[in-house]
Design an enzyme around this catalytic site. Structure first.
Site, PDB file in Angstrom:
ATOM      1  N   HIS A 158      -2.364   9.669  18.109  1.00  0.00           N
ATOM      2  CA  HIS A 158      -3.698  10.738  18.157  1.00  0.00           C
ATOM      3  C   HIS A 158      -3.795  12.063  17.553  1.00  0.00           C
ATOM      4  O   HIS A 158      -4.161  12.384  16.642  1.00  0.00           O
ATOM      5  CB  HIS A 158      -5.008  10.306  18.818  1.00  0.00           C
ATOM      6  CG  HIS A 158      -5.644   9.184  19.533  1.00  0.00           C
ATOM      7  ND1 HIS A 158      -5.591   8.297  20.285  1.00  0.00           N
ATOM      8  CD2 HIS A 158      -5.569   8.130  18.195  1.00  0.00           C
ATOM      9  CE1 HIS A 158      -6.294   6.771  20.194  1.00  0.00           C
ATOM     10  NE2 HIS A 158      -6.304   6.954  18.879  1.00  0.00           N
ATOM     11  N   GLU A 163       4.114  -3.680  -4.969  1.00  0.00           N
ATOM     12  CA  GLU A 163       4.516  -2.975  -4.673  1.00  0.00           C
ATOM     13  C   GLU A 163       5.939  -3.303  -4.320  1.00  0.00           C
ATOM     14  O   GLU A 163       6.293  -3.213  -3.298  1.00  0.00           O
ATOM     15  CB  GLU A 163       4.063  -2.774  -3.188  1.00  0.00           C
ATOM     16  CG  GLU A 163       3.232  -3.876  -2.922  1.00  0.00           C
ATOM     17  CD  GLU A 163       2.639  -3.035  -1.614  1.00  0.00           C
ATOM     18  OE1 GLU A 163       2.069  -2.486  -0.719  1.00  0.00           O
ATOM     19  OE2 GLU A 163       1.502  -4.423  -0.997  1.00  0.00           O
ATOM     20  N   ASP A 170       5.735   1.325   0.324  1.00  0.00           N
ATOM     21  CA  ASP A 170       6.551   0.140  -0.019  1.00  0.00           C
ATOM     22  C   ASP A 170       7.466  -0.379  -1.096  1.00  0.00           C
ATOM     23  O   ASP A 170       8.723  -0.729  -1.566  1.00  0.00           O
ATOM     24  CB  ASP A 170       5.744  -0.766  -0.156  1.00  0.00           C
ATOM     25  CG  ASP A 170       5.221  -1.154   1.616  1.00  0.00           C
ATOM     26  OD1 ASP A 170       6.275  -0.943   2.673  1.00  0.00           O
ATOM     27  OD2 ASP A 170       4.404  -1.908   1.243  1.00  0.00           O
ATOM     28  N   CYS A 176      -0.992   4.249  -5.159  1.00  0.00           N
ATOM     29  CA  CYS A 176      -2.312   5.072  -3.707  1.00  0.00           C
ATOM     30  C   CYS A 176      -0.722   5.231  -2.495  1.00  0.00           C
ATOM     31  O   CYS A 176      -1.480   5.246  -1.849  1.00  0.00           O
ATOM     32  CB  CYS A 176      -3.145   3.554  -3.848  1.00  0.00           C
ATOM     33  SG  CYS A 176      -2.320   2.256  -3.117  1.00  0.00           S
TER      34      CYS A 176
HETATM   35  C1  PEP Z   1       2.362   1.821  -0.221  1.00  0.00           C
HETATM   36  O1  PEP Z   1       3.119   0.749   0.588  1.00  0.00           O
HETATM   37  O2  PEP Z   1       2.203   2.288  -0.483  1.00  0.00           O
HETATM   38  C2  PEP Z   1       0.483   1.421   0.625  1.00  0.00           C
HETATM   39  C3  PEP Z   1      -0.418   2.835   0.027  1.00  0.00           C
HETATM   40  O3  PEP Z   1      -0.197   1.233   1.841  1.00  0.00           O
HETATM   41  P1  PEP Z   1       1.169   0.773   2.810  1.00  0.00           P
HETATM   42  O4  PEP Z   1       1.086   2.454   3.000  1.00  0.00           O
HETATM   43  O5  PEP Z   1      -0.047   0.277   4.290  1.00  0.00           O
HETATM   44  O6  PEP Z   1       2.016   0.003   2.877  1.00  0.00           O
HETATM   45 MG    MG Z   2       2.483  -1.245   0.631  1.00  0.00          MG
END
Ligand code: PEP
Ligand code: MG
Length: 567
Positions: A186, A428, A452, A499
């Site tokens: 937090h 990923e 990932d 992302c």
């Molecule tokens: C990723 O793996 O890049 C991703 C955006 O998902 P997370 O970080 O939630 O695994």
């Molecule tokens: Mg991921």
């Protein structure tokens, strides 16, 4: 120099104020009048709840909706019947209110601490926070007041609790240092929302740093310096000024399109974890939601959220985005994301185990609840479904078959839904990357999860400090993988986004432009900077740089090249 966790970027220089915990020691005493003692506890609880509610209200505007909710959650937790009954029971047995509160809250705190899931362990900090607040009321003691601070204060605390941040004199805080907390605590979430440089988990900082010391908090590198010499101080002052100037200059990109210097349109989107994060995303000028990590809806609950609950959450985001795309990732459970009530078996190697789409496809009835909610929310905006941890074509086909089943059900029930909803693949895993051409024939879009992808490609756990040198996007293997995914998607004519955290890396962005990435999705504070970086490059310049980067043999060479060409 002290090393800690880089929780909130920026450089703060100022005077240390160690906010020591108040003296909450007490002498347990025998209770003569049980009813009066119960009433004394109830009165302290009521005052605490009233103050906390007022703080939560103040936080809504001073900090943010999500943070105010954490605070409001304290009231619910403090009034929890299980805890209150146990306290009243102890008082009835002759224990004084202070001791009853201490014993009961410690029991609840330990229960939360013993849980494996980080979300539950965070509840332990909330319990401790509540105990301090009610105990202070019972004892008539003042808790740390951060509401009036001298200019440029470096606040040093054991733990930055939500109640402290409610009243924090934000304008005068130059930096925050704590002894506990990780990037997802937090404290970190709040520091980032306040945009105050913060370094967390600096061991013994409350005793090593003393009131009146001059200190530098480098929240980008996770470093704290005490009493730096003049030359170092001047160096950091210049860096802080450059950071502030860069941030101010970024305002020029607010409300603008994201385009390269030669006019190629891109989308700069935001990653969110809850519907409440949308306000912050839009305030930071996000053009779309590139990743809604839906598992947080599941992690914040005590049982599976119903179709209606999920529908409301997804619809809220879809509506707020007014027709702009919203990519919602289906339940990415497992690995580092545990959901206790699902009672999933402990595994030797959870990152390679029964998780994400693998778990969802085995529990199709449960998965369909989420798919139905997503289809229904799609009637209120441009919702897209994204499937995590895909490794083969079969998985995508299976999810699409379930989506079709859900459509037929909704149709028969006469419920509104998006019959053309897009189903995309989160790229990923190395397996997905190697068959990107095949997956592109099945998917409506790709979004690259570099967090990932780097880990699985380099066989390097993203949370393991010993091998963090291997966990880098600049390795030629990772770059080739990203290039292959983007180019395969572009060839097939589908949208390709990213992302993972790498989408916000200004060094990498020209390469992503060269490969043809369309959507860059990131945390809210990075949006304007990404838009600026995109505007500084033409496609031809990016191609030239990418060619050189791909010819490099090592991550160090790649990084050096990108740094030398950074704009
Ligand atoms: C990723 O793996 O890049 C991703 C955006 O998902 P997370 O970080 O939630 O695994
Ligand atoms: Mg991921």
């Amino acid at each position: 120099m002290y090393q800690g966790v880089n929780a909130s970027e920026g450089i703060g220089i100022g005077t240390v104020m160690v906010a020591v915990d108040p003296d909450l020691s007490f002498e347990p005493h025998a209770v003569e009048d049980v009813e009066a003692e119960k009433a004394r506890y109830q009165a302290a609880l009521d005052v605490f709840c009233a103050k906390t509610e007022a703080q939560a209200e103040h936080m809504k505007t001073a900090v943010g909706e999500a943070e105010a909710e954490i605070m409001a959650g304290h009231v619910v937790l403090a009034q929890d019947p299980g805890m209150t009954d146990a306290i009243m029971g102890a008082i009835a047995g002759g224990t004084c209110a202070e001791q009853a509160l201490q014993d009961t809250s410690t029991m609840f705190e330990n229960m939360f601490l013993s849980m494996d899931d980080e979300m539950f362990r965070l509840r332990a900090a909330d319990i401790a926070d509540i105990r301090t607040g009610i105990l202070a009321e019972l004892l008539g003691v003042q808790v740390v007041d951060l509401s009036v601070l001298p200019e440029n204060t470096i606040v040093v605390v054991h733990d930055l609790t939500p109640s402290m941040t409610a009243t924090i004199d934000k304008a005068n805080v130059a930096g925050i240092v704590t002894e506990t907390g990780g990037r997802t605590s937090h404290s970190a979430i709040i520091a980032r929302a306040l945009e105050i440089p913060a370094v967390l988990s600096v061991a013994n900082s409350c005793s090593a740093l003393r009131n009146g010391m001059t200190a530098v908090v480098d929240g980008s590198k996770g470093v704290v310096l005490a009493e730096p010499d003049e030359a170092t101080l001047a160096e950091y002052a210049a860096a802080a000024e450059a950071f502030a100037a860069e941030k101010a200059a970024l305002e020029a990109f607010r409300g603008k399109e994201s385009v390269t210097a030669d006019g190629i349109k891109k989308i700069v989107a935001c990653n969110i974890g809850s519907p409440n994060d949308v306000t912050n995303a839009l305030e930071h000028d996000a053009e779309a939601i590139g990743l809604f990590r839906s598992e947080f809806l599941f992690m914040d609950a005590t049982e599976l959220p119903s179709e209606e609950e999920q529908f409301q959450a997804y619809r809220k985001v879809a509506t707020a985005l007014k027709g702009a795309p919203v990519i919602i990732r289906t339940l990415d459970v497992g690995g580092d994301k545990e959901i206790p009530y699902l009672d999933m078996e402990k595994e030797e190697n959870p990152f390679m185990g029964f998780r994400a789409v693998r778990y969802c496809l085995e529990n199709a009835d449960q998965y369909k609840v989420q798919l139905r909610a997503l289809l229904r929310a799609g009637a209120f905006g441009d919702v897209k479904i994204m499937v995590p941890l895909v490794t083969c074509v079969e998985e995508v086909r299976a999810v699409k078959a379930l989506v079709e089943e859900c459509k037929a059900e909704l149709e028969a029930e006469g419920l509104k839904y998006d019959e053309n909803i897009e189903v995309g693949v989160m790229m990923e895993t190395p397996a997905a990357s190697l068959i990107a051409d095949k997956l592109a024939e099945e998917a409506d879009f790709f979004s690259i999860g570099t967090n990932d992808l780097i880990g699985y490609t380099m066989c390097a756990d993203r949370g393991n400090d010993h091998i963090s040198n291997l966990y880098q996007v600049y390795y030629p293997s990772v770059l080739r993988s990203i290039k292959n995914i983007i180019e395969s998607g572009v060839r097939a004519g589908i949208m390709v986004g990213m992302c993972g955290e790498a989408a916000a890396d200004p060094l990498l962005e020209p390469l992503l432009i060269s490969f043809g990435l369309e959507e860059f999705s990131m945390s809210a504070p990075s949006i304007l900077r990404a838009r600026k970086t995109i505007s500084q490059w033409t496609k031809a310049e990016c191609d030239e740089l990418a060619e050189k980067a791909l010819a490099c043999s090592t991550a160090a060479e790649v990084k050096e090249l990108l740094e030398a060409n950074a704009r």
